[in-house]
Design an enzyme around this catalytic site. Structure first.
Site, PDB file in Angstrom:
ATOM      1  N   HIS A 196      -7.513  -3.228   9.462  1.00  0.00           N
ATOM      2  CA  HIS A 196      -6.738  -2.137  10.046  1.00  0.00           C
ATOM      3  C   HIS A 196      -5.600  -1.825   9.080  1.00  0.00           C
ATOM      4  O   HIS A 196      -4.564  -2.498   9.070  1.00  0.00           O
ATOM      5  CB  HIS A 196      -6.150  -2.548  11.398  1.00  0.00           C
ATOM      6  CG  HIS A 196      -7.166  -2.785  12.467  1.00  0.00           C
ATOM      7  ND1 HIS A 196      -8.030  -1.808  12.899  1.00  0.00           N
ATOM      8  CD2 HIS A 196      -7.452  -3.888  13.206  1.00  0.00           C
ATOM      9  CE1 HIS A 196      -8.802  -2.301  13.862  1.00  0.00           C
ATOM     10  NE2 HIS A 196      -8.478  -3.553  14.067  1.00  0.00           N
ATOM     11  N   VAL A 197      -5.774  -0.808   8.246  1.00  0.00           N
ATOM     12  CA  VAL A 197      -4.728  -0.451   7.277  1.00  0.00           C
ATOM     13  C   VAL A 197      -4.851   1.027   6.943  1.00  0.00           C
ATOM     14  O   VAL A 197      -5.958   1.565   6.839  1.00  0.00           O
ATOM     15  CB  VAL A 197      -4.850  -1.324   5.997  1.00  0.00           C
ATOM     16  CG1 VAL A 197      -6.155  -1.063   5.253  1.00  0.00           C
ATOM     17  CG2 VAL A 197      -3.640  -1.134   5.080  1.00  0.00           C
TER      18      VAL A 197
END
Length: 309
Positions: A71-72
């Site tokens: 998650h980035v």
């Protein structure tokens, strides 16, 4: 030299089916022998310049072929002198994503008997059981901007303005989708997303659909479904639409591009009946239901062009 990209990044958007896809990737990495690089960091999507450099360095030196997932928000590898990988991602209807996240934070999913204690053990009881309508109608921070501006930054990137709801972030996100993402799929049409991933990235996704449809895997997938979800009132949903104007403009843009891509490769779109929307809201794009079967000669060239970016 591999005939397909040896560096793939799936910068997965939260609550858009990513845990289902990661379950599939774990199976596929063993089956096809690619390096699945995952991260234990789930709550740090925005990075300082030094953190970006460090993460890009770590990703770029991984054993190839690799698929990195975390998650980035979008990372521009070329900005720091690295080779830009192929990006993939999946998004979903913004209100559906928000509601899934709202209840997941409170009550988790079916993977444990007391998932709410696992997910957010320190959450106060009055917050855990806060009625979704009260949260929206009384403008609690969790149910108002900028918290609702969530999907676009994953595609806009690490620039501070990517966190501000507005046209600048929206347009930059669209540009990155066009220039850096091989595929951005729609969770509501996940089977078609998997079909296209298998077509575009067979080194990674060959047989993914048959694995996904396997009853044993379906059982595992069902454990990731958020529990205790309720639907807000029509008035509350209308307010969410107003607050998520840019999120919906991006969602419909991506959905239209996805349907065009499906048509190009001969997949018929099975359109679900859309959620009712207020009169003032942005109109739906033209639906693309019928496949086109006269562009097969250009398919491989289109893929080659993507891989050269």
């Amino acid at each position: 030299v591999l005939p397909f990209p040896s560096q793939v990044v799936y910068n997965r958007v939260g609550k858009c089916g990513s845990r289902t896809v990661v379950l599939l990737l774990r199976i596929l990495s063993e089956k096809h022998g690619f390096n699945l690089v995952t991260s234990d960091i789930h709550n740090k999507t925005r990075l300082t310049k030094n953190e970006q450099m460090e993460l890009i360095k770590n990703i770029s030196t991984a054993e190839q072929p690799y698929l990195f997932t975390r998650h980035v928000h979008f990372l521009n590898f070329s900005r720091f002198g690295g080779d830009q990988p192929v990006y993939i991602n999946i998004i979903r209807d913004p209100v559906s994503r928000f509601l899934s996240n709202y209840f997941f934070r409170r009550f988790g999913d079916w993977r444990g008997e007391q998932n709410h204690m696992i997910r957010t053990p320190n959450m106060r009881q009055e917050e855990r059981y806060l009625d979704i309508n009260v949260c929206i109608l009384e403008n609690y921070p969790e149910c108002s901007n900028p918290r609702l501006f969530y999907i676009i930054p994953y595609f806009c990137g690490q620039h501070p303005r990517c966190r501000e709801p507005g046209e600048w972030a929206l347009e930059r996100a669209k540009l990155n989708v066009n220039e850096n993402f091989l595929l951005v799929g729609i969770l509501e049409e996940l089977e078609d997303v998997l079909l296209l991933l298998e077509r575009f990235l067979p080194h990674y996704f060959k047989d993914v659909l048959s694995i996904y449809k396997n009853p044993e895997h379906r059982k595992l997938g069902n454990l990731t479904v958020t529990v205790k979800k309720t639907v807000p009132s029509p008035e509350a949903i209308q307010i969410l639409y107003q607050r998520m104007k840019y999120e919906y403009e991006f969602y419909y843009y991506v959905k239209e591009q996805f349907h065009l891509l499906k048509r190009k490769f001969g997949l018929k779109s099975h359109i679900r009946k859309p959620r009712p929307r207020p009169e003032f809201f942005i109109p739906s794009p033209l639906e693309t239901e019928e496949p086109i079967d006269d562009e097969e000669e250009d398919d491989e060239k289109w893929l080659e062009d993507i891989y050269k970016r």
